[in-house]
Write a protein that holds these residues in place. Structure first.
Motif, PDB file in Angstrom:
ATOM      1  N   ASP A   1       0.853  -1.192   0.000  1.00 13.64           N
ATOM      2  CA  ASP A   1       0.000   0.000   0.000  1.00 13.64           C
ATOM      3  C   ASP A   1       0.886   1.237   0.000  1.00 13.64           C
ATOM      4  N   GLN A   2       1.052   1.837  -1.164  1.00 15.96           N
ATOM      5  CA  GLN A   2       1.959   2.973  -1.291  1.00 15.96           C
ATOM      6  C   GLN A   2       1.435   4.215  -0.565  1.00 15.96           C
ATOM      7  N   ASN A   3       0.142   4.447  -0.585  1.00 19.81           N
ATOM      8  CA  ASN A   3      -0.415   5.615   0.099  1.00 19.81           C
ATOM      9  C   ASN A   3      -0.198   5.514   1.606  1.00 19.81           C
ATOM     10  N   LEU A   4      -0.431   4.334   2.166  1.00 20.78           N
ATOM     11  CA  LEU A   4      -0.199   4.147   3.593  1.00 20.78           C
ATOM     12  C   LEU A   4       1.284   4.240   3.922  1.00 20.78           C
ATOM     13  N   LYS A   5       2.134   3.757   3.037  1.00 21.36           N
ATOM     14  CA  LYS A   5       3.573   3.842   3.266  1.00 21.36           C
ATOM     15  C   LYS A   5       4.023   5.290   3.387  1.00 21.36           C
ATOM     16  N   ILE A   6       3.556   6.150   2.482  1.00 24.03           N
ATOM     17  CA  ILE A   6       3.921   7.569   2.535  1.00 24.03           C
ATOM     18  C   ILE A   6       3.419   8.206   3.826  1.00 24.03           C
ATOM     19  N   LYS A   7       2.224   7.847   4.236  1.00 20.95           N
ATOM     20  CA  LYS A   7       1.657   8.404   5.461  1.00 20.95           C
ATOM     21  C   LYS A   7       2.459   7.986   6.689  1.00 20.95           C
ATOM     22  N   LEU A   8       2.884   6.713   6.744  1.00 20.00           N
ATOM     23  CA  LEU A   8       3.644   6.240   7.897  1.00 20.00           C
ATOM     24  C   LEU A   8       5.057   6.807   7.921  1.00 20.00           C
ATOM     25  N   LEU A   9       5.639   7.001   6.758  1.00 17.49           N
ATOM     26  CA  LEU A   9       6.996   7.558   6.708  1.00 17.49           C
ATOM     27  C   LEU A   9       7.054   8.998   7.211  1.00 17.49           C
ATOM     28  N   GLN A  10       5.933   9.675   7.213  1.00 12.62           N
ATOM     29  CA  GLN A  10       5.896  11.051   7.702  1.00 12.62           C
ATOM     30  C   GLN A  10       5.869  11.135   9.221  1.00 12.62           C
ATOM     31  N   ASN A  11       5.668  10.008   9.892  1.00 17.09           N
ATOM     32  CA  ASN A  11       5.632   9.970  11.355  1.00 17.09           C
ATOM     33  C   ASN A  11       7.007   9.577  11.868  1.00 17.09           C
ATOM     34  N   ALA A  12       7.729  10.541  12.417  1.00 25.12           N
ATOM     35  CA  ALA A  12       9.095  10.276  12.883  1.00 25.12           C
ATOM     36  C   ALA A  12       9.109   9.437  14.158  1.00 25.12           C
ATOM     37  N   ASP A  13       8.037   9.455  14.930  1.00 20.67           N
ATOM     38  CA  ASP A  13       7.970   8.713  16.188  1.00 20.67           C
ATOM     39  C   ASP A  13       7.128   7.449  16.059  1.00 20.67           C
ATOM     40  N   LEU A  14       7.075   6.898  14.880  1.00 23.00           N
ATOM     41  CA  LEU A  14       6.248   5.730  14.630  1.00 23.00           C
ATOM     42  C   LEU A  14       6.774   4.521  15.410  1.00 23.00           C
ATOM     43  N   THR A  15       5.855   3.811  16.063  1.00 25.67           N
ATOM     44  CA  THR A  15       6.206   2.580  16.779  1.00 25.67           C
ATOM     45  C   THR A  15       5.668   1.370  16.014  1.00 25.67           C
ATOM     46  N   LEU A  16       6.120   0.190  16.426  1.00 25.00           N
ATOM     47  CA  LEU A  16       5.661  -1.038  15.769  1.00 25.00           C
ATOM     48  C   LEU A  16       4.164  -1.228  15.985  1.00 25.00           C
ATOM     49  N   GLU A  17       3.681  -0.951  17.181  1.00 22.55           N
ATOM     50  CA  GLU A  17       2.248  -1.105  17.461  1.00 22.55           C
ATOM     51  C   GLU A  17       1.412  -0.170  16.589  1.00 22.55           C
ATOM     52  N   GLN A  18       1.848   1.062  16.424  1.00 19.95           N
ATOM     53  CA  GLN A  18       1.118   2.009  15.582  1.00 19.95           C
ATOM     54  C   GLN A  18       1.120   1.575  14.118  1.00 19.95           C
ATOM     55  N   ALA A  19       2.259   1.093  13.631  1.00 18.29           N
ATOM     56  CA  ALA A  19       2.335   0.639  12.243  1.00 18.29           C
ATOM     57  C   ALA A  19       1.442  -0.572  12.002  1.00 18.29           C
ATOM     58  N   VAL A  20       1.445  -1.520  12.943  1.00 21.57           N
ATOM     59  CA  VAL A  20       0.605  -2.716  12.806  1.00 21.57           C
ATOM     60  C   VAL A  20      -0.869  -2.319  12.814  1.00 21.57           C
ATOM     61  N   HIS A  21      -1.258  -1.431  13.730  1.00 20.10           N
ATOM     62  CA  HIS A  21      -2.657  -0.993  13.810  1.00 20.10           C
ATOM     63  C   HIS A  21      -3.078  -0.285  12.522  1.00 20.10           C
ATOM     64  N   ALA A  22      -2.212   0.562  11.974  1.00 18.11           N
ATOM     65  CA  ALA A  22      -2.546   1.275  10.743  1.00 18.11           C
ATOM     66  C   ALA A  22      -2.694   0.308   9.569  1.00 18.11           C
ATOM     67  N   CYS A  23      -1.842  -0.704   9.485  1.00 18.12           N
ATOM     68  CA  CYS A  23      -1.921  -1.676   8.389  1.00 18.12           C
ATOM     69  C   CYS A  23      -3.202  -2.495   8.482  1.00 18.12           C
ATOM     70  N   ARG A  24      -3.543  -2.953   9.673  1.00 22.20           N
ATOM     71  CA  ARG A  24      -4.762  -3.747   9.835  1.00 22.20           C
ATOM     72  C   ARG A  24      -6.002  -2.930   9.519  1.00 22.20           C
ATOM     73  N   THR A  25      -6.042  -1.683  10.002  1.00 21.49           N
ATOM     74  CA  THR A  25      -7.199  -0.818   9.739  1.00 21.49           C
ATOM     75  C   THR A  25      -7.338  -0.534   8.253  1.00 21.49           C
ATOM     76  N   SER A  26      -6.228  -0.245   7.590  1.00 25.25           N
ATOM     77  CA  SER A  26      -6.278   0.054   6.154  1.00 25.25           C
ATOM     78  C   SER A  26      -6.780  -1.141   5.358  1.00 25.25           C
ATOM     79  N   GLU A  27      -6.350  -2.357   5.713  1.00 30.15           N
ATOM     80  CA  GLU A  27      -6.791  -3.544   4.988  1.00 30.15           C
ATOM     81  C   GLU A  27      -8.276  -3.808   5.213  1.00 30.15           C
ATOM     82  N   ILE A  28      -8.765  -3.595   6.448  1.00 31.23           N
ATOM     83  CA  ILE A  28     -10.184  -3.805   6.734  1.00 31.23           C
ATOM     84  C   ILE A  28     -11.031  -2.810   5.948  1.00 31.23           C
ATOM     85  N   VAL A  29     -10.619  -1.542   5.925  1.00 33.20           N
ATOM     86  CA  VAL A  29     -11.373  -0.520   5.188  1.00 33.20           C
ATOM     87  C   VAL A  29     -11.383  -0.824   3.693  1.00 33.20           C
ATOM     88  N   ALA A  30     -10.242  -1.251   3.157  1.00 29.45           N
ATOM     89  CA  ALA A  30     -10.185  -1.586   1.730  1.00 29.45           C
ATOM     90  C   ALA A  30     -11.078  -2.772   1.396  1.00 29.45           C
TER      91      ALA A  30
END
Length: 305
Positions: A172-201
């Motif tokens: 998911d390139q759009n989600l990748k760009i969004k996550l790369l903009q978060n300098a304080d991104l944690t593993l839990e936040q990245a996992v939650h964002a990926c799961r939410t994006s897949e469910i919405v899609a």
């Protein structure tokens, strides 16, 4: 004494019954994938022993380990070098001697044989080359990254490296760009964002599919209305295909061609513009021929129909 022997025999029979009811680990096959095979075998062996033979002495657990590992592993165990005991100045045992009757020693020896340290380089290379496949669910991708990181022995850097490969390797390139903009991104936040994006899609695709199905159904099943059945002076050839038992005839009430029956007549339930009676048009009014009227007046009434 006899009661003690009977109790021991009963415990042994219970262990045998439990051993037969639980699945045993698969025997080791020493091929190119022995590292992964041993990792799974060690996990299954620990579970099996803790369930069935938890109260048995170490010597019995060591024999069970050799038996479950298979004949090839048993032959390789004969070549192991066991360190002697370490004594202090007073000849007291500081470190006991290694022996084949110790299951922990056997596990360590097999671990060194099947998973040598240089294999970590290859495993880490596979980890950093791992990317999400086109149709791969994100949950499977995350689990695979965590499993591979466990084999790579990253230590305290494990979560950060899993997070990096999750973001870099996602499709998911759009989600990748969004996550790369978060300098304080944690593993839990990245996992939650990926799961939410897949469910919405997934939900969005289901809604689009339902809309297309509804549109196609509405297009194929066009409602039959009176306007669809109106034809002026030509008998309909394709209308009312569900009622083709009788050929269309000119109706005495509306002067149109349609199937036999009042339900098909457009004049049904409508008043005549000439005599004001119901269920016929002025063009087919029987009173029109009985009363004198000008042609202009008749034409005007017909045009109103």
């Amino acid at each position: 004494m006899r009661a003690k022997w009977r109790k021991k025999r009963m415990r042994s029979s219970i262990c045998i019954t439990m051993a037969e009811s639980y699945r045993k680990p698969a025997q080791l096959i020493f091929d190119s994938d022995i590292g992964e095979r041993w990792r799974l075998f060690e996990i299954e062996y620990e579970h099996y022993i803790n369930i069935v033979y938890r109260n048995e002495p170490d010597a019995v657990k060591a024999l069970i380990l050799l038996n479950l590992a298979g004949p090839e592993a048993l032959m390789r165990a004969q070549t192991f070098d066991f360190a002697p005991a370490v004594l202090d100045d007073n000849n007291q045992v500081v470190v006991p001697a290694e022996t084949m009757r110790d299951p922990n020693v056997l596990l360590r020896k097999f671990r060194e044989l099947c998973d040598p340290p240089f294999n970590r380089i290859l495993k880490r290379g596979k980890f950093f080359a791992r990317h999400q496949l086109p149709d791969e669910p994100v949950e499977r991708f995350i689990c695979d990254l965590k499993d591979m990181a466990l084999q790579c022995h990253f230590g305290v850097m494990s979560n950060e490296l899993i997070r990096d490969m999750l973001v870099i390797g996602m499709t998911d390139q759009n989600l990748k760009i969004k996550l790369l903009q978060n300098a304080d991104l944690t593993l839990e936040q990245a996992v939650h964002a990926c799961r939410t994006s897949e469910i919405v899609a997934t939900l969005s695709d289901q809604v689009d599919t339902q809309k297309k199905s509804i549109n196609l159904t509405g297009f194929n099943k066009r409602p039959t209305t009176t306007a669809n059945r109106r034809f002026m002076n030509e008998p309909p050839q394709t209308a009312n295909r569900g009622f083709i038992n009788e050929p269309p005839q000119r109706c005495p009430n509306c002067n149109y061609f349609h199937n036999k029956g009042r339900m098909f007549c457009p004049a049904n339930g409508k008043p005549c513009n000439y005599c004001k009676k119901m269920n016929h048009f002025a063009v087919a009014c029987r009173s029109l021929g009985n009363r004198p009227s000008s042609s202009a007046s008749n034409l005007h009434l017909l045009q109103q129909d």
